[in-house]
Design a protein around this motif. Structure first.
Motif, PDB file in Angstrom:
ATOM      1  N   VAL A 201       0.850  14.427  37.935  1.00  9.05           N
ATOM      2  CA  VAL A 201       1.610  14.537  36.692  1.00  9.05           C
ATOM      3  C   VAL A 201       1.904  15.999  36.362  1.00  9.05           C
ATOM      4  CG1 VAL A 201       1.533  14.151  34.212  1.00  9.05           C
ATOM      5  CG2 VAL A 201       0.798  12.345  35.762  1.00  9.05           C
ATOM      6  N   LEU A 202       0.928  16.872  36.558  1.00  7.71           N
ATOM      7  CA  LEU A 202       1.155  18.298  36.300  1.00  7.71           C
ATOM      8  C   LEU A 202       2.201  18.871  37.248  1.00  7.71           C
ATOM      9  CD1 LEU A 202      -2.496  19.540  35.661  1.00  7.71           C
ATOM     10  CD2 LEU A 202      -0.646  19.381  33.991  1.00  7.71           C
ATOM     11  N   ALA A 218      11.458  12.938  38.939  1.00  7.24           N
ATOM     12  CA  ALA A 218      10.069  12.963  38.475  1.00  7.24           C
ATOM     13  C   ALA A 218       9.660  11.607  37.906  1.00  7.24           C
ATOM     14  CB  ALA A 218       9.891  14.056  37.427  1.00  7.24           C
ATOM     15  N   LEU A 219      10.557  10.965  37.174  1.00  3.74           N
ATOM     16  CA  LEU A 219      10.250   9.638  36.644  1.00  3.74           C
ATOM     17  C   LEU A 219      10.045   8.631  37.764  1.00  3.74           C
ATOM     18  CD1 LEU A 219      12.771   9.465  33.662  1.00  3.74           C
ATOM     19  CD2 LEU A 219      10.281   9.637  33.516  1.00  3.74           C
ATOM     20  N   ARG A 220      10.849   8.725  38.799  1.00  5.84           N
ATOM     21  CA  ARG A 220      10.715   7.789  39.915  1.00  5.84           C
ATOM     22  C   ARG A 220       9.397   7.994  40.654  1.00  5.84           C
ATOM     23  NH1 ARG A 220      15.664   7.553  43.925  1.00  5.84           N
ATOM     24  NH2 ARG A 220      16.573   6.730  42.006  1.00  5.84           N
ATOM     25  N   LEU A 286       7.346  13.200  29.709  1.00  4.83           N
ATOM     26  CA  LEU A 286       8.220  13.976  30.585  1.00  4.83           C
ATOM     27  C   LEU A 286       9.595  14.180  29.951  1.00  4.83           C
ATOM     28  CD1 LEU A 286       7.642  12.845  34.297  1.00  4.83           C
ATOM     29  CD2 LEU A 286       7.324  15.103  33.294  1.00  4.83           C
ATOM     30  N   VAL A 287      10.123  13.130  29.342  1.00  4.91           N
ATOM     31  CA  VAL A 287      11.436  13.247  28.699  1.00  4.91           C
ATOM     32  C   VAL A 287      11.368  14.219  27.523  1.00  4.91           C
ATOM     33  CG1 VAL A 287      13.213  11.984  27.436  1.00  4.91           C
ATOM     34  CG2 VAL A 287      12.149  10.959  29.442  1.00  4.91           C
ATOM     35  N   GLU A 288      10.289  14.188  26.764  1.00  4.64           N
ATOM     36  CA  GLU A 288      10.144  15.115  25.644  1.00  4.64           C
ATOM     37  C   GLU A 288      10.054  16.559  26.138  1.00  4.64           C
ATOM     38  OE1 GLU A 288       7.191  15.969  21.811  1.00  4.64           O
ATOM     39  OE2 GLU A 288       6.835  14.255  23.126  1.00  4.64           O
ATOM     40  N   LEU A 289       9.362  16.776  27.257  1.00  3.74           N
ATOM     41  CA  LEU A 289       9.306  18.120  27.845  1.00  3.74           C
ATOM     42  C   LEU A 289      10.699  18.596  28.211  1.00  3.74           C
ATOM     43  CD1 LEU A 289       7.736  20.536  29.093  1.00  3.74           C
ATOM     44  CD2 LEU A 289       7.579  19.169  31.195  1.00  3.74           C
ATOM     45  N   ALA A 416      13.950  15.394  47.833  1.00  3.11           N
ATOM     46  CA  ALA A 416      13.823  14.448  46.728  1.00  3.11           C
ATOM     47  C   ALA A 416      13.253  13.107  47.172  1.00  3.11           C
ATOM     48  CB  ALA A 416      15.178  14.241  46.063  1.00  3.11           C
ATOM     49  N   GLY A 417      13.043  12.928  48.469  1.00  5.52           N
ATOM     50  CA  GLY A 417      12.476  11.681  48.968  1.00  5.52           C
ATOM     51  C   GLY A 417      13.488  10.576  49.168  1.00  5.52           C
ATOM     52  N   CYS A 418      14.763  10.907  49.268  1.00  7.39           N
ATOM     53  CA  CYS A 418      15.794   9.888  49.471  1.00  7.39           C
ATOM     54  C   CYS A 418      15.741   9.366  50.911  1.00  7.39           C
ATOM     55  CB  CYS A 418      17.185  10.460  49.189  1.00  7.39           C
ATOM     56  SG  CYS A 418      17.375  11.097  47.494  1.00  7.39           S
TER      57      CYS A 418
END
Length: 485
Positions: A201-202, A218-220, A286-289, A416-418
């Motif tokens: 998470v960090l 990051a959300l994924r 994360l969205v708030e950050l 990005a891991g695609c």
């Protein structure tokens, strides 16, 4: 590996000398007693009773010595079966508890094992977790990490497991069901999952803080396999879409809707597994950050030299480059714009604001030494898929700029891991087709009514590195990197 407990211990010669002296003393005392008692009428009976007492004393001494011995245990007693002693430590995290543990030394270095990620729901009652651990121990499974997600009724326990390679997911699921687990979900894991949740998470928060385009990725990575859509509040035609969400977001079983700081909604869907309140809270954080930090794009620049000697700069672009991008559109021919947008050329500039938004992907810009924008390359997040698109000004085509941009975009997609990237073009766009083939990746072609969709399946990191090395060695006409700012 030889342990200290199995090594040869030093020989204690002083103790042997003392025991030998004691033996001689005992023999002398026994001989004196025999001579004294043997000549009396009851002498033989007394000697027999003394012998029995001596044997009993020796047996008691041997038993006592073995029971209270300080010698280390044998190797057989020290060995622990894989999973038989799985231990779970606890540490509180935001919205849940987490623990890590290893269930035996033998499992840590065993090669015939498989990593599994498992999630199951149990009753919120004492002994529920212990029953799961006992069932896993019976299957010789190590518990590597554990997270608990409290619910209104029950608790979701998420495990990272190391299991014998012969163990099938169906058997594991049956054992968990017998131990009280419900709604069990199991999938294969890899070495990247060994990173504990706080560290992951960090790391995701750091990436998000450095680049606004990282938020969907990051959300994924935070939520696992899921589909993420960025739904703008205003369409490319300027009409309101009606997409909105409250500040606190909305959680509906397998869908969460979060307010996009740049406007609109970020929709996250995971049909196969409901989101927990803990996951929802992490996603909102994360969205708030992202909202607090505002628009941001890394400002690194690479200066390249074209074969004819001109220098160009490749850098990240955002909405701050909107005016320069529109000026480049005005210099492009109708045919070039038509190959890029596959529609009315007059509407091309409407898409620029969307394309340059970090929320929908990443954009690379190429500018000359005078600062004029001459090419754009887009990597666009499209749900579970990723699209690449190029636009190079007419006077700067056929110089290797498009191939260089495409190579960099594919590298960003791999980071990005695609799993794949696709390009939508026309069959007569030989430049784009050649650039995709130059990637030396497995390609799939689909043609519908003159529209060509080329999908490139991305390779592993090692193969990608080898491919880039071979390309640089075999492509003398490509731009040469001169400096990095």
């Amino acid at each position: 590996m030889t342990s200290a407990k199995s090594a040869r211990r030093p020989h204690h010669w002083r103790r042997d000398l003392i025991e030998l002296a004691a033996l001689f003393t005992a023999v002398a005392v026994a001989d004196a007693i025999a001579n004294l008692i043997g000549h009396q009428p009851d002498g033989p009976y007394l000697l027999m009773a003394s012998a029995v007492a001596l044997v009993a004393t020796a047996a008691f001494h041997t038993w006592w010595a073995r029971r209270h011995s300080h010698a280390p245990p044998s190797d057989e007693a020290d060995a622990v079966p894989v999973g038989a002693g799985a231990t779970v430590g606890t540490a509180t995290t935001a919205g849940g508890a987490e623990g890590t543990g290893e269930g035996g030394v033998a499992g840590a270095g065993e090669t015939g094992t498989t990593l599994w990620r498992m999630r199951t729901t149990v009753l919120d009652a004492p002994g529920s977790l212990a029953a799961l651990c006992t069932a896993l121990a019976g299957l010789r499974v190590d518990i590597l990490t554990l997270q608990t997600h409290p619910l209104a009724q029950g608790t979701v326990d998420e495990f990272l497991l190391r299991a014998p390679a012969s163990l099938q997911a169906q058997e594991l699921s049956r054992k968990i069901a017998a131990a009280g687990g419900t709604s069990t979900w199991i999938e294969r894991a890899d070495a990247h999952d060994l990173v504990d949740t706080p560290t992951r998470v960090l790391s995701l928060a750091t990436r998000t803080a450095l680049d606004a385009a990282e938020l969907p990725l990051a959300l994924r990575q935070l939520l696992g396999r899921c589909t993420i859509h960025s739904l703008p509040a205003v369409s490319v035609t300027g009409r309101a879409t009606g997409q909105s969400a409250p500040v606190e977001g909305v959680l509906e079983e397998t869908v969460m809707r979060l307010r996009d700081p740049s406007g609109g909604v970020i929709s996250v869907e995971r049909p196969y597994l409901p989101f927990t309140p803990t996951e929802f809270a992490r996603a909102r954080a994360l969205v708030e950050l992202d909202a607090r930090l505002g628009p941001r794009v890394p400002r690194s620049e690479d200066v390249l030299t074209l074969p004819e000697g001109n220098e160009i700069t490749v850098r990240r672009a955002d909405r701050g480059d909107l005016a320069a991008a529109r000026a480049m559109h005005d210099r492009c021919s109708q045919d070039t714009l038509g190959l890029r947008y596959h529609g009315p050329v007059a509407d091309a500039d409407r898409y620029l604001d969307h394309l340059l938004s970090p929320r929908f992907g990443r954009t690379l810009a190429v500018q000359t030494a005078s600062g004029r924008l001459v090419a754009l390359g887009h990597l666009l997040w499209d749900g579970d898929e990723t699209e690449v698109a190029l636009l190079v000004e007419d006077d700067w085509q056929r110089r290797g700029i498009g191939s260089e941009l495409l190579r960099r975009l594919v590298a960003l997609a791999e980071e990005a891991g695609c799993d794949s990237v696709y390009a939508v073009t026309q069959s007569r766009n030989t430049g784009m087709v050649a650039a995709m083939r130059a990637l030396e990746l497995p390609l799939d072609y689909q043609i519908e009514e003159g529209t060509l969709v080329i999908t490139a399946r991305l390779s592993s990191e090692e193969a990608a590195t080898a491919r880039l090395t071979s390309e640089e060695a075999a492509r003398p006409s490509a731009p040469t990197e001169r400096a990095r700012r």
